[in-house]
Design an enzyme around this catalytic site. Structure first.
Site, PDB file in Angstrom:
ATOM      1  CE1 TYR A  88       1.983  -3.167  -4.979  1.00  0.00           C
ATOM      2  CE2 TYR A  88       0.931  -4.541  -3.320  1.00  0.00           C
ATOM      3  CZ  TYR A  88       2.008  -4.270  -4.135  1.00  0.00           C
ATOM      4  OH  TYR A  88       3.112  -5.073  -4.103  1.00  0.00           O
ATOM      5  CG  ASN A 111      10.573   0.609  -9.609  1.00  0.00           C
ATOM      6  OD1 ASN A 111      11.161   1.339 -10.392  1.00  0.00           O
ATOM      7  ND2 ASN A 111      10.748   0.691  -8.301  1.00  0.00           N
ATOM      8  CB  CYS A 119       8.497  -0.628  -5.939  1.00  0.00           C
ATOM      9  SG  CYS A 119       9.890  -1.677  -6.349  1.00  0.00           S
ATOM     10  CG  HIS A 120      11.820  -1.536  -0.767  1.00  0.00           C
ATOM     11  ND1 HIS A 120      12.486  -0.670  -1.627  1.00  0.00           N
ATOM     12  CD2 HIS A 120      12.047  -1.078   0.493  1.00  0.00           C
ATOM     13  CE1 HIS A 120      13.102   0.255  -0.905  1.00  0.00           C
ATOM     14  NE2 HIS A 120      12.853   0.031   0.385  1.00  0.00           N
ATOM     15  CD  GLU A 146      13.671   1.525   3.510  1.00  0.00           C
ATOM     16  OE1 GLU A 146      12.493   1.818   3.845  1.00  0.00           O
ATOM     17  OE2 GLU A 146      14.067   1.597   2.331  1.00  0.00           O
TER      18      GLU A 146
END
Length: 156
Positions: A88, A111, A119-120, A146
């Site tokens: 952040y 979001n 945003c993850h 991912e």
């Protein structure tokens, strides 16, 4: 944990995608009849993402309901590479100043374009995942997904 794409709610207007949300409990059906082409593209691209064949999205996003601050944060969030995370405070420093990390967290929490604006991939400086409007288990799943895709590509 498998991800059920039927839990993804997509809301579309004439200006593009208004929101992509994860709702594990809803039986809501949003009427996108007039924008079926955009919804089909979004669902197709999300399907490719979950198969591991798509890392970036090319969809019309409607930022009209975002403040200028939120817009800047969301546009920078899109640039976070697939399979990587940022903090952040890193995002705050890129967009405004390092001290606004809490405000950045609020933008991430709100979001409306989950997965497409990743945003993850934003976590706390301590390495903790922080929050996720789609649920912390889904955030863990998306990050794990991912990282696994990248590992598989490296092994090929």
């Amino acid at each position: 944990m498998d991800f059920d794409v039927r839990n993804i709610l997509i809301s579309i207007s004439s200006k593009g995608i208004d929101s992509i949300l994860i709702d594990n409990k809803s039986t809501k059906n949003i009427n996108n009849k007039n924008f079926a082409n955009i919804e089909d593209r979004a669902r197709c691209q999300l399907g490719e993402y979950f198969k591991g064949t798509r890392k970036k999205f090319s969809l019309p996003i409607n930022y009209e309901n975002c403040s200028e601050f939120s817009y800047r944060i969301l546009k920078e969030t899109i640039k976070i590479p697939y399979g990587e995370t940022r903090t952040y405070s890193w995002l705050a420093k890129k967009c405004t100043n390092r001290k606004s990390y809490r405000a950045v967290g609020q933008v991430m929490r709100r979001n409306p374009f989950l997965i497409v604006i990743p945003c993850h991939r934003v976590i706390s400086s301590s390495g903790e995942l922080g929050g996720f409007s789609g649920g912390i288990e889904n955030k863990k799943f998306l990050l794990y997904h991912e990282q696994n895709v990248i590992k598989e590509e490296q092994n090929v």
